[in-house]
Motif scaffolding. Structure first.
Motif, PDB file in Angstrom:
ATOM      1  N   SER A 160       7.110   1.114   2.328  1.00  0.00           N
ATOM      2  CA  SER A 160       7.230  -0.322   2.564  1.00  0.00           C
ATOM      3  C   SER A 160       7.335  -0.682   4.034  1.00  0.00           C
ATOM      4  CB  SER A 160       8.462  -0.864   1.837  1.00  0.00           C
ATOM      5  OG  SER A 160       8.337  -0.665   0.455  1.00  0.00           O
ATOM      6  N   PHE A 161       8.144   0.056   4.765  1.00  0.00           N
ATOM      7  CA  PHE A 161       8.418  -0.314   6.152  1.00  0.00           C
ATOM      8  C   PHE A 161       7.677   0.538   7.176  1.00  0.00           C
ATOM      9  CE2 PHE A 161      12.184  -1.652   3.746  1.00  0.00           C
ATOM     10  CZ  PHE A 161      12.150  -3.005   4.026  1.00  0.00           C
ATOM     11  N   GLY A 162       7.124   1.647   6.754  1.00  0.00           N
ATOM     12  CA  GLY A 162       6.424   2.529   7.672  1.00  0.00           C
ATOM     13  C   GLY A 162       4.921   2.493   7.492  1.00  0.00           C
ATOM     14  N   PHE A 163       4.467   2.935   6.339  1.00  0.00           N
ATOM     15  CA  PHE A 163       3.034   3.081   6.075  1.00  0.00           C
ATOM     16  C   PHE A 163       2.306   1.745   6.153  1.00  0.00           C
ATOM     17  CE2 PHE A 163      -0.449   3.431   2.836  1.00  0.00           C
ATOM     18  CZ  PHE A 163      -1.274   4.270   3.566  1.00  0.00           C
ATOM     19  N   ALA A 164       2.797   0.745   5.433  1.00  0.00           N
ATOM     20  CA  ALA A 164       2.123  -0.556   5.421  1.00  0.00           C
ATOM     21  C   ALA A 164       2.109  -1.168   6.822  1.00  0.00           C
ATOM     22  CB  ALA A 164       2.800  -1.488   4.417  1.00  0.00           C
ATOM     23  N   ALA A 165       3.238  -1.134   7.498  1.00  0.00           N
ATOM     24  CA  ALA A 165       3.307  -1.685   8.857  1.00  0.00           C
ATOM     25  C   ALA A 165       2.375  -0.926   9.800  1.00  0.00           C
ATOM     26  CB  ALA A 165       4.742  -1.630   9.364  1.00  0.00           C
ATOM     27  N   PHE A 166       2.343   0.398   9.671  1.00  0.00           N
ATOM     28  CA  PHE A 166       1.469   1.220  10.511  1.00  0.00           C
ATOM     29  C   PHE A 166       0.004   0.836  10.308  1.00  0.00           C
ATOM     30  CE2 PHE A 166      -1.259   4.982  10.829  1.00  0.00           C
ATOM     31  CZ  PHE A 166      -1.095   5.289  12.170  1.00  0.00           C
ATOM     32  N   LEU A 167      -0.394   0.674   9.052  1.00  0.00           N
ATOM     33  CA  LEU A 167      -1.786   0.312   8.780  1.00  0.00           C
ATOM     34  C   LEU A 167      -2.156  -1.012   9.433  1.00  0.00           C
ATOM     35  CD1 LEU A 167      -2.374   1.330   5.053  1.00  0.00           C
ATOM     36  CD2 LEU A 167      -3.183   2.475   7.109  1.00  0.00           C
ATOM     37  N   PHE A 168      -1.283  -2.014   9.274  1.00  0.00           N
ATOM     38  CA  PHE A 168      -1.597  -3.320   9.846  1.00  0.00           C
ATOM     39  C   PHE A 168      -1.526  -3.324  11.365  1.00  0.00           C
ATOM     40  CE2 PHE A 168      -1.057  -4.926   5.509  1.00  0.00           C
ATOM     41  CZ  PHE A 168      -2.165  -5.760   5.453  1.00  0.00           C
ATOM     42  N   THR A 213      -2.459  -0.615  13.262  1.00  0.00           N
ATOM     43  CA  THR A 213      -3.516   0.224  13.824  1.00  0.00           C
ATOM     44  C   THR A 213      -4.924  -0.118  13.343  1.00  0.00           C
ATOM     45  OG1 THR A 213      -3.187   1.892  12.101  1.00  0.00           O
ATOM     46  CG2 THR A 213      -1.956   2.175  14.160  1.00  0.00           C
ATOM     47  N   LEU A 214      -5.037  -0.888  12.283  1.00  0.00           N
ATOM     48  CA  LEU A 214      -6.358  -1.215  11.733  1.00  0.00           C
ATOM     49  C   LEU A 214      -6.556  -2.719  11.681  1.00  0.00           C
ATOM     50  CD1 LEU A 214      -6.414   1.214   8.651  1.00  0.00           C
ATOM     51  CD2 LEU A 214      -7.623   1.514  10.817  1.00  0.00           C
ATOM     52  N   PRO A 215      -7.811  -3.150  11.634  1.00  0.00           N
ATOM     53  CA  PRO A 215      -8.054  -4.572  11.378  1.00  0.00           C
ATOM     54  C   PRO A 215      -7.429  -4.961  10.029  1.00  0.00           C
ATOM     55  CG  PRO A 215     -10.073  -3.483  12.070  1.00  0.00           C
ATOM     56  CD  PRO A 215      -9.051  -2.404  11.855  1.00  0.00           C
ATOM     57  N   ALA A 216      -6.949  -6.189   9.935  1.00  0.00           N
ATOM     58  CA  ALA A 216      -6.225  -6.644   8.736  1.00  0.00           C
ATOM     59  C   ALA A 216      -7.020  -6.403   7.457  1.00  0.00           C
ATOM     60  CB  ALA A 216      -5.861  -8.114   8.872  1.00  0.00           C
ATOM     61  N   GLU A 217      -8.320  -6.643   7.488  1.00  0.00           N
ATOM     62  CA  GLU A 217      -9.136  -6.458   6.282  1.00  0.00           C
ATOM     63  C   GLU A 217      -9.159  -4.986   5.846  1.00  0.00           C
ATOM     64  OE1 GLU A 217     -13.738  -7.070   5.111  1.00  0.00           O
ATOM     65  OE2 GLU A 217     -12.723  -8.814   6.004  1.00  0.00           O
ATOM     66  N   GLY A 276      -5.632  -4.012   4.545  1.00  0.00           N
ATOM     67  CA  GLY A 276      -5.441  -4.578   3.208  1.00  0.00           C
ATOM     68  C   GLY A 276      -6.225  -3.823   2.150  1.00  0.00           C
ATOM     69  N   SER A 277      -7.415  -3.410   2.505  1.00  0.00           N
ATOM     70  CA  SER A 277      -8.253  -2.652   1.560  1.00  0.00           C
ATOM     71  C   SER A 277      -7.633  -1.297   1.230  1.00  0.00           C
ATOM     72  CB  SER A 277      -9.643  -2.477   2.171  1.00  0.00           C
ATOM     73  OG  SER A 277     -10.524  -1.927   1.254  1.00  0.00           O
ATOM     74  N   ILE A 278      -7.104  -0.628   2.238  1.00  0.00           N
ATOM     75  CA  ILE A 278      -6.457   0.673   2.012  1.00  0.00           C
ATOM     76  C   ILE A 278      -5.201   0.493   1.166  1.00  0.00           C
ATOM     77  CG2 ILE A 278      -5.192   2.552   3.144  1.00  0.00           C
ATOM     78  CD1 ILE A 278      -7.254   2.254   5.467  1.00  0.00           C
ATOM     79  N   LEU A 279      -4.412  -0.509   1.484  1.00  0.00           N
ATOM     80  CA  LEU A 279      -3.191  -0.751   0.703  1.00  0.00           C
ATOM     81  C   LEU A 279      -3.522  -1.096  -0.744  1.00  0.00           C
ATOM     82  CD1 LEU A 279      -0.877  -2.656   3.181  1.00  0.00           C
ATOM     83  CD2 LEU A 279      -0.569  -0.366   2.236  1.00  0.00           C
ATOM     84  N   ARG A 280      -4.593  -1.823  -0.946  1.00  0.00           N
ATOM     85  CA  ARG A 280      -4.998  -2.180  -2.309  1.00  0.00           C
ATOM     86  C   ARG A 280      -5.305  -0.921  -3.130  1.00  0.00           C
ATOM     87  NH1 ARG A 280      -8.941  -6.954  -4.294  1.00  0.00           N
ATOM     88  NH2 ARG A 280      -7.479  -8.138  -3.035  1.00  0.00           N
ATOM     89  N   GLU A 281      -5.868   0.075  -2.482  1.00  0.00           N
ATOM     90  CA  GLU A 281      -6.155   1.341  -3.159  1.00  0.00           C
ATOM     91  C   GLU A 281      -4.904   2.205  -3.300  1.00  0.00           C
ATOM     92  OE1 GLU A 281      -9.101   2.351  -4.535  1.00  0.00           O
ATOM     93  OE2 GLU A 281      -9.784   0.320  -4.068  1.00  0.00           O
ATOM     94  N   ALA A 282      -4.017   2.130  -2.324  1.00  0.00           N
ATOM     95  CA  ALA A 282      -2.843   3.001  -2.312  1.00  0.00           C
ATOM     96  C   ALA A 282      -1.716   2.509  -3.224  1.00  0.00           C
ATOM     97  CB  ALA A 282      -2.323   3.145  -0.876  1.00  0.00           C
ATOM     98  N   PHE A 283      -1.563   1.206  -3.383  1.00  0.00           N
ATOM     99  CA  PHE A 283      -0.431   0.687  -4.145  1.00  0.00           C
ATOM    100  C   PHE A 283      -0.372   1.182  -5.588  1.00  0.00           C
ATOM    101  CE2 PHE A 283       1.260  -2.363  -1.046  1.00  0.00           C
ATOM    102  CZ  PHE A 283       2.606  -2.271  -1.373  1.00  0.00           C
ATOM    103  N   PRO A 284      -1.473   1.209  -6.329  1.00  0.00           N
ATOM    104  CA  PRO A 284      -1.365   1.717  -7.701  1.00  0.00           C
ATOM    105  C   PRO A 284      -0.847   3.161  -7.755  1.00  0.00           C
ATOM    106  CG  PRO A 284      -3.459   0.592  -7.396  1.00  0.00           C
ATOM    107  CD  PRO A 284      -2.823   0.705  -6.037  1.00  0.00           C
ATOM    108  N   VAL A 285      -1.295   3.989  -6.829  1.00  0.00           N
ATOM    109  CA  VAL A 285      -0.841   5.387  -6.777  1.00  0.00           C
ATOM    110  C   VAL A 285       0.631   5.432  -6.395  1.00  0.00           C
ATOM    111  CG1 VAL A 285      -1.185   7.613  -5.625  1.00  0.00           C
ATOM    112  CG2 VAL A 285      -3.157   6.180  -6.190  1.00  0.00           C
ATOM    113  N   PHE A 286       1.027   4.630  -5.419  1.00  0.00           N
ATOM    114  CA  PHE A 286       2.424   4.560  -4.999  1.00  0.00           C
ATOM    115  C   PHE A 286       3.319   4.160  -6.163  1.00  0.00           C
ATOM    116  CE2 PHE A 286       5.730   1.521  -3.501  1.00  0.00           C
ATOM    117  CZ  PHE A 286       6.596   2.444  -2.935  1.00  0.00           C
ATOM    118  N   TYR A 287       2.919   3.147  -6.914  1.00  0.00           N
ATOM    119  CA  TYR A 287       3.728   2.709  -8.047  1.00  0.00           C
ATOM    120  C   TYR A 287       3.866   3.797  -9.107  1.00  0.00           C
ATOM    121  CZ  TYR A 287       4.074  -2.203  -6.570  1.00  0.00           C
ATOM    122  OH  TYR A 287       4.362  -3.370  -5.909  1.00  0.00           O
ATOM    123  N   VAL A 288       2.788   4.496  -9.413  1.00  0.00           N
ATOM    124  CA  VAL A 288       2.864   5.589 -10.388  1.00  0.00           C
ATOM    125  C   VAL A 288       3.804   6.676  -9.871  1.00  0.00           C
ATOM    126  CG1 VAL A 288       1.554   7.463 -11.488  1.00  0.00           C
ATOM    127  CG2 VAL A 288       0.645   5.136 -11.482  1.00  0.00           C
TER     128      VAL A 288
END
Length: 131
Positions: free
Chosen positions: A21-29, A31-35, A38-50
């Motif tokens: 929540s506080f490291g990975f997501a913040a790091f992505l935003f 170091t990468l363009p917002a789009e 967001g695309s990476i997080l959209r793919e990662a969140f289902p795996v994270f939740y499982v």
């Protein structure tokens, strides 16, 4: 030995949630363009939740023998993650896809509050069993 396993497994769930929540997501935003972020997080969140569901349920096993209330609290974290993954996450994605900023902000805020509540519960469990 069961207490050690309970503490370590609960700490893994808690730490994983905090880091994601506080490291990975913040790091992505940062170091990468917002789009792209967001695309990476959209793919990662289902795996994270499982992962959260699975590890919380695994942690509940030794917790059951150490402190049944903590086991139930950890099971509750796992069970509350299911609707976050199955209902809230798709609604957030839909609001984002439809460029509905107001709905996105409301739903994303709800997901943040839910995650903070889950982390607070796990922190409480750690405090109960580690002392």
């Amino acid at each position: 030995m069961l207490t050690t396993a309970a503490v370590l497994l609960t700490a893994i769930v808690f730490g994983g949630m905090v880091l994601y929540s506080f490291g990975f997501a913040a790091f992505l935003f940062k170091t990468l363009p917002a789009e792209d972020a967001g695309s990476i997080l959209r793919e990662a969140f289902p795996v994270f939740y499982v992962w959260c569901i699975a590890v919380a349920l695994i942690a509940a096993v030794p917790l059951w023998f150490v402190d049944p209330l903590s086991a139930w609290l950890t099971i509750t974290v796992a069970l509350t993650t299911v609707p976050l993954r199955q209902l809230l996450m798709p609604a957030i994605n839909s609001a984002s896809d439809n460029k509905n900023r107001r709905r996105f902000n409301l739903l994303h805020g709800l997901s943040v509050l839910a995650a903070l509540a889950q982390m607070a519960v796990l922190g409480y469990v750690l405090a109960r069993i580690a002392t």
